[in-house]
Design a protein around this motif. Structure first.
Motif, PDB file in Angstrom:
ATOM      1  N   PRO A 185       0.803  -1.227   0.000  1.00 44.77           N
ATOM      2  CA  PRO A 185       0.000   0.000   0.000  1.00 44.77           C
ATOM      3  C   PRO A 185       0.832   1.272   0.000  1.00 44.77           C
ATOM      4  N   LYS A 186       2.072   1.199   0.465  1.00 44.76           N
ATOM      5  CA  LYS A 186       2.929   2.379   0.501  1.00 44.76           C
ATOM      6  C   LYS A 186       3.940   2.411  -0.636  1.00 44.76           C
ATOM      7  N   SER A 187       3.802   1.516  -1.587  1.00 40.44           N
ATOM      8  CA  SER A 187       4.695   1.496  -2.760  1.00 40.44           C
ATOM      9  C   SER A 187       3.877   1.255  -4.021  1.00 40.44           C
ATOM     10  N   ARG A 188       2.755   1.955  -4.114  1.00 43.70           N
ATOM     11  CA  ARG A 188       1.825   1.666  -5.215  1.00 43.70           C
ATOM     12  C   ARG A 188       2.388   2.066  -6.567  1.00 43.70           C
ATOM     13  N   GLY A 189       3.142   3.161  -6.606  1.00 42.84           N
ATOM     14  CA  GLY A 189       3.698   3.615  -7.881  1.00 42.84           C
ATOM     15  C   GLY A 189       4.610   2.588  -8.525  1.00 42.84           C
ATOM     16  N   PRO A 190       5.667   2.149  -7.830  1.00 39.93           N
ATOM     17  CA  PRO A 190       6.545   1.130  -8.429  1.00 39.93           C
ATOM     18  C   PRO A 190       5.822  -0.162  -8.762  1.00 39.93           C
ATOM     19  N   VAL A 191       4.931  -0.602  -7.866  1.00 38.18           N
ATOM     20  CA  VAL A 191       4.230  -1.870  -8.084  1.00 38.18           C
ATOM     21  C   VAL A 191       3.361  -1.807  -9.336  1.00 38.18           C
ATOM     22  N   SER A 242      15.235  -4.094  -2.925  1.00 41.22           N
ATOM     23  CA  SER A 242      14.507  -5.104  -3.707  1.00 41.22           C
ATOM     24  C   SER A 242      13.855  -4.466  -4.929  1.00 41.22           C
ATOM     25  N   PHE A 243      13.238  -3.295  -4.747  1.00 39.93           N
ATOM     26  CA  PHE A 243      12.652  -2.599  -5.890  1.00 39.93           C
ATOM     27  C   PHE A 243      13.728  -2.179  -6.887  1.00 39.93           C
ATOM     28  N   THR A 244      14.875  -1.742  -6.390  1.00 35.81           N
ATOM     29  CA  THR A 244      15.971  -1.373  -7.285  1.00 35.81           C
ATOM     30  C   THR A 244      16.407  -2.569  -8.121  1.00 35.81           C
ATOM     31  N   PHE A 245      16.460  -3.740  -7.493  1.00 36.71           N
ATOM     32  CA  PHE A 245      16.835  -4.959  -8.209  1.00 36.71           C
ATOM     33  C   PHE A 245      15.801  -5.280  -9.301  1.00 36.71           C
ATOM     34  N   ILE A 246      14.508  -5.158  -8.965  1.00 40.79           N
ATOM     35  CA  ILE A 246      13.456  -5.418  -9.955  1.00 40.79           C
ATOM     36  C   ILE A 246      13.558  -4.431 -11.111  1.00 40.79           C
ATOM     37  N   TYR A 247      13.789  -3.159 -10.801  1.00 35.39           N
ATOM     38  CA  TYR A 247      13.940  -2.158 -11.858  1.00 35.39           C
ATOM     39  C   TYR A 247      15.114  -2.493 -12.772  1.00 35.39           C
ATOM     40  N   SER A 248      16.214  -2.957 -12.189  1.00 38.22           N
ATOM     41  CA  SER A 248      17.381  -3.318 -12.997  1.00 38.22           C
ATOM     42  C   SER A 248      17.047  -4.463 -13.954  1.00 38.22           C
ATOM     43  N   VAL A 249      16.305  -5.443 -13.446  1.00 33.69           N
ATOM     44  CA  VAL A 249      15.890  -6.559 -14.305  1.00 33.69           C
ATOM     45  C   VAL A 249      14.990  -6.057 -15.433  1.00 33.69           C
ATOM     46  N   CYS A 250      14.079  -5.117 -15.111  1.00 34.12           N
ATOM     47  CA  CYS A 250      13.176  -4.571 -16.124  1.00 34.12           C
ATOM     48  C   CYS A 250      13.952  -3.868 -17.239  1.00 34.12           C
ATOM     49  N   LEU A 251      14.920  -3.033 -16.857  1.00 38.39           N
ATOM     50  CA  LEU A 251      15.715  -2.315 -17.860  1.00 38.39           C
ATOM     51  C   LEU A 251      16.528  -3.297 -18.698  1.00 38.39           C
ATOM     52  N   LEU A 252      17.100  -4.296 -18.049  1.00 38.21           N
ATOM     53  CA  LEU A 252      17.864  -5.312 -18.783  1.00 38.21           C
ATOM     54  C   LEU A 252      16.966  -6.070 -19.750  1.00 38.21           C
ATOM     55  N   PHE A 277       6.813   0.425 -22.442  1.00 41.15           N
ATOM     56  CA  PHE A 277       7.222  -0.349 -21.269  1.00 41.15           C
ATOM     57  C   PHE A 277       8.053   0.499 -20.308  1.00 41.15           C
ATOM     58  N   LEU A 278       9.050   1.213 -20.844  1.00 45.19           N
ATOM     59  CA  LEU A 278       9.904   2.035 -19.994  1.00 45.19           C
ATOM     60  C   LEU A 278       9.131   3.202 -19.392  1.00 45.19           C
ATOM     61  N   GLY A 279       8.129   3.718 -20.129  1.00 43.32           N
ATOM     62  CA  GLY A 279       7.288   4.782 -19.587  1.00 43.32           C
ATOM     63  C   GLY A 279       6.491   4.300 -18.387  1.00 43.32           C
ATOM     64  N   ARG A 280       5.998   3.085 -18.457  1.00 41.24           N
ATOM     65  CA  ARG A 280       5.247   2.530 -17.318  1.00 41.24           C
ATOM     66  C   ARG A 280       6.159   2.317 -16.111  1.00 41.24           C
ATOM     67  N   ILE A 281       7.356   1.798 -16.362  1.00 40.53           N
ATOM     68  CA  ILE A 281       8.312   1.598 -15.268  1.00 40.53           C
ATOM     69  C   ILE A 281       8.721   2.951 -14.681  1.00 40.53           C
ATOM     70  N   GLY A 282       9.094   3.894 -15.564  1.00 38.01           N
ATOM     71  CA  GLY A 282       9.551   5.202 -15.101  1.00 38.01           C
ATOM     72  C   GLY A 282       8.446   6.007 -14.444  1.00 38.01           C
ATOM     73  N   GLY A 283       7.222   5.908 -14.969  1.00 39.85           N
ATOM     74  CA  GLY A 283       6.110   6.639 -14.382  1.00 39.85           C
ATOM     75  C   GLY A 283       5.854   6.216 -12.948  1.00 39.85           C
ATOM     76  N   GLY A 284       5.894   4.907 -12.707  1.00 38.12           N
ATOM     77  CA  GLY A 284       5.717   4.425 -11.345  1.00 38.12           C
ATOM     78  C   GLY A 284       6.861   4.830 -10.436  1.00 38.12           C
ATOM     79  N   TYR A 285       8.082   4.797 -10.952  1.00 40.86           N
ATOM     80  CA  TYR A 285       9.268   5.111 -10.138  1.00 40.86           C
ATOM     81  C   TYR A 285       9.298   6.586  -9.744  1.00 40.86           C
ATOM     82  N   PHE A 286       9.174   7.480 -10.710  1.00 44.23           N
ATOM     83  CA  PHE A 286       9.303   8.906 -10.422  1.00 44.23           C
ATOM     84  C   PHE A 286       8.087   9.452  -9.669  1.00 44.23           C
ATOM     85  N   SER A 287       6.903   8.917  -9.960  1.00 43.18           N
ATOM     86  CA  SER A 287       5.737   9.381  -9.199  1.00 43.18           C
ATOM     87  C   SER A 287       5.842   8.962  -7.737  1.00 43.18           C
ATOM     88  N   GLU A 288       6.496   7.833  -7.488  1.00 46.74           N
ATOM     89  CA  GLU A 288       6.681   7.399  -6.108  1.00 46.74           C
ATOM     90  C   GLU A 288       7.658   8.326  -5.377  1.00 46.74           C
TER      91      GLU A 288
END
Length: 595
Positions: A140-146, A211-221, A408-419
């Motif tokens: 509930p406190k990490s809705r943007g990245p999720v 953990s979120f940083t690790f998931i983001y790295s996998v997404c970019l890769l 895809f990157l817009g969805r990842i980035g939108g969640g990250y920066f909005s968080e």
């Protein structure tokens, strides 16, 4: 032995395991993106014309967007039940289409084929809703990245399934329809008991950020890998072994995130049995009125009691004043001096039903801002082939692949920066949506001008901005209107996408394109009349009638792109109005973490 059983139980109920399983489910939710790959074999097998294929495409779009039933069932059924319904719809719909296309069962009329395509694609809405509902409740406190990560994998689903089909390399192209019917259904059924709310708000750990940083790295890769593989397979004729190797590497990348729940559950630093017993005690306290419920009641009173000038104060001072008022209300309520009352219906930040949300201005601000922003982006996606052809590009599929990756990157980035915006500054998340819409407005300008390289830059900007909407909007809606009825709220908001596409692409873009094409055809016909003999002119006119209208040059989408840019600016205004109206809500939700 008991300790091992406890760790296995902790692994099964770990919110990160649920999140990873939801990622895998979302990777199967890109069925709608594959319609362009299966439509040729349907057209050839059924002897359809392009108009009939277009009707099937409309049925596909409706199935992909109409999620009322999915949202409603997620409220009355367990999550696994909703996922099972979606898997069955996917299997029955596309399985029957495969049987018809391969002539294993009698042919059905077009309207029945539309129903099958609708039913099959509509299974996606169950996958999306179940994954999002489970994970926003667990985080509930990490809705943007999720939300950003889950929606990002839904966007990549088409590319992932296409790569798997490339490995199969079946001579019968109808095998792709069979794979769509069977593959996602098998994945969903195998994971449907894992994806569920597991009380994730009680599993917060200091390692969550890493953990979120690790998931983001996998997404970019993963995005970079798929982009490279698609370009390589397009430019070079690869043999079966190399394609299989590429697909195996893709599976490895998809399975990497499982190391997070494994590490959290089985490492020596995982939670001790004493901590588990404390967690159990906290769960026993849940029946009845929880602290969160009391907070929501007091928050409602804060909205009623706070002076208007508080909203004009700087962020830190505003949060301080609200906290002081909240403390006074708590004390007064406890002493019985003030009886906390609530106005009819919930307040922003509490749980709304869909009907309660539909009478709120904030909900419609989100809806129309999404309609204008994402609708203009979908117009570009739907017309990208004609746009690139009009500017002289032959390989239009390159831009289709590029906009998928940027989406895809817009969805990842939108969640990250909005968080970051809400977490570090306690500022309303919709401001990130306004930024995405400004980016899209600039992208439409590039398309309108038709400068050298405009297609590449425009594709990048529109893809990023369009994708960001689908990370920001669900998270913002859950914050403003609660999690209890999130499935129904989310599925109503998704209707903005086809509504925008219907108006912008179906009416504005297509009519302007046809008008410019007719002008060019008339000019070309007039030049022929002035330069050729009567017999030649008659022959050319007869041939011209048979050819479809085609427009060349930046003029084809100049006016359309300017109109889309204007719509994005209007969307920015709506988003900023929403930002102004919800500052206090976000100060309450995230102010404590900021201070």
């Amino acid at each position: 032995m008991i300790r091992l059983q406890g760790r296995v139980g902790g692994f099964i109920n770990n919110r990160w395991l649920v999140f990873v399983a939801a990622i895998w489910i979302q990777s199967c939710a890109g069925i709608g993106y594959l319609f362009g790959s299966i439509s040729p074999v349907i057209k050839r097998s059924m002897n359809y014309n392009q108009r009939q294929i277009a009707r099937l495409a409309v049925a596909k779009d409706l199935g992909d967007s109409v999620g009322f039933l999915a949202g409603s069932l997620c409220e009355v059924l367990p999550i696994w039940g909703a996922l099972l319904v979606g898997a069955l719809q996917n299997f029955v719909g596309y399985g029957w289409v495969w049987l018809i296309v391969t002539h294993r069962v009698p042919t059905l009329p077009l309207w029945a084929m539309c129903i099958l395509i609708f039913v099959g694609t509509n299974g996606e809405t169950y996958f999306n809703t179940a994954a999002l509902v489970s994970c926003v409740q667990n985080f509930p406190k990490s809705r943007g990245p999720v939300v950003g990560i889950l929606k990002g994998f839904a966007g990549l689903g088409g590319a992932i399934l296409t790569q798997i089909y490339a490995m199969i390399n079946a001579p019968d192209h109808a095998a792709l329809i069979f794979m769509i019917a069977v593959g996602p259904s098998m994945v969903i059924i195998s994971l449907m008991f894992i994806v569920r709310p597991v009380g994730g708000h009680r599993q917060v750990r200091p390692s969550d950020t890493s953990s979120f940083t690790f998931i983001y790295s996998v997404c970019l890769l993963l995005a970079a890998y798929l982009m490279g593989v698609m370009l390589l397979e397009d430019l070079v004729d690869l043999n079966r072994t190399v394609i299989t190797l590429f697909t195996v590497i893709l599976f490895v990348l998809l399975f990497i995130p499982i190391v997070i729940p494994v590490h959290l559950s089985f490492s020596s630093e995982s939670r001790t049995p004493a901590e588990d017993s404390l967690l159990l005690e906290s769960r026993k306290q849940e029946p009845g009125k929880s602290d969160q419920d009391i907070n929501e009641v007091i928050f409602s009173e804060v909205e009623d009691e706070k002076p208007k000038e508080v909203d004009l104060l700087p962020a830190l001072e505003r949060q301080k004043r609200i906290a002081q008022l909240q403390a006074k209300l708590f004390q007064a309520a406890a002493e019985g001096a003030v009886r906390v009352k609530r106005r009819k219906g919930p307040h922003r930040g509490e749980d709304f039903t869909l009907m309660q949300a539909l009478i709120k201005a904030d909900f419609w601000l989100i809806f129309f801002s999404l309609l204008l922003g994402s609708g203009s982006g979908l117009t570009v996606i739907d017309n990208l082939g004609q746009m690139s052809q009009s500017l002289g590009y032959d390989n239009t599929h390159i831009f289709v692949s590029m906009i998928s990756i940027w989406n895809f990157l817009g969805r990842i980035g939108g969640g990250y920066f909005s968080e970051i915006i809400v977490r570090d500054y306690a500022y309303p998340r919709p401001v990130a949506m306004a930024v995405a819409q400004v980016i899209m407005a600039v992208g439409h300008i590039f398309f309108a001008m038709g400068w050298p390289g405009a297609m590449h830059i425009g594709t990048l900007l529109i893809g990023l901005g369009y994708g960001a909407h689908w990370a920001i909007v669900p998270a913002a809606a859950s914050e403003l209107f609660g999690l209890k009825k999130f499935g129904a709220l989310y599925n109503f908001l998704t209707l903005a996408n086809p509504a925008g596409s219907l108006v912008f692409s179906g009416l504005i873009a297509s009519n302007i394109y046809d008008r410019e094409a007719e002008k060019q055809a008339h000019r070309h016909h007039h030049q022929l009349q002035n330069s050729r003999s009567v017999l030649t002119r008659m022959l050319d006119v007869a041939l011209a009638v048979e050819e479809p209208l085609k427009c060349d040059g930046a003029i084809c989408f100049f006016l359309t792109s300017l109109i889309m840019s204007g719509f994005c600016i209007i969307a920015v205004v709506l988003s900023m109005i929403l930002v102004h109206r919800t500052k206090v809500v976000y100060a309450h939700l995230y102010g404590k973490s900021h201070t």
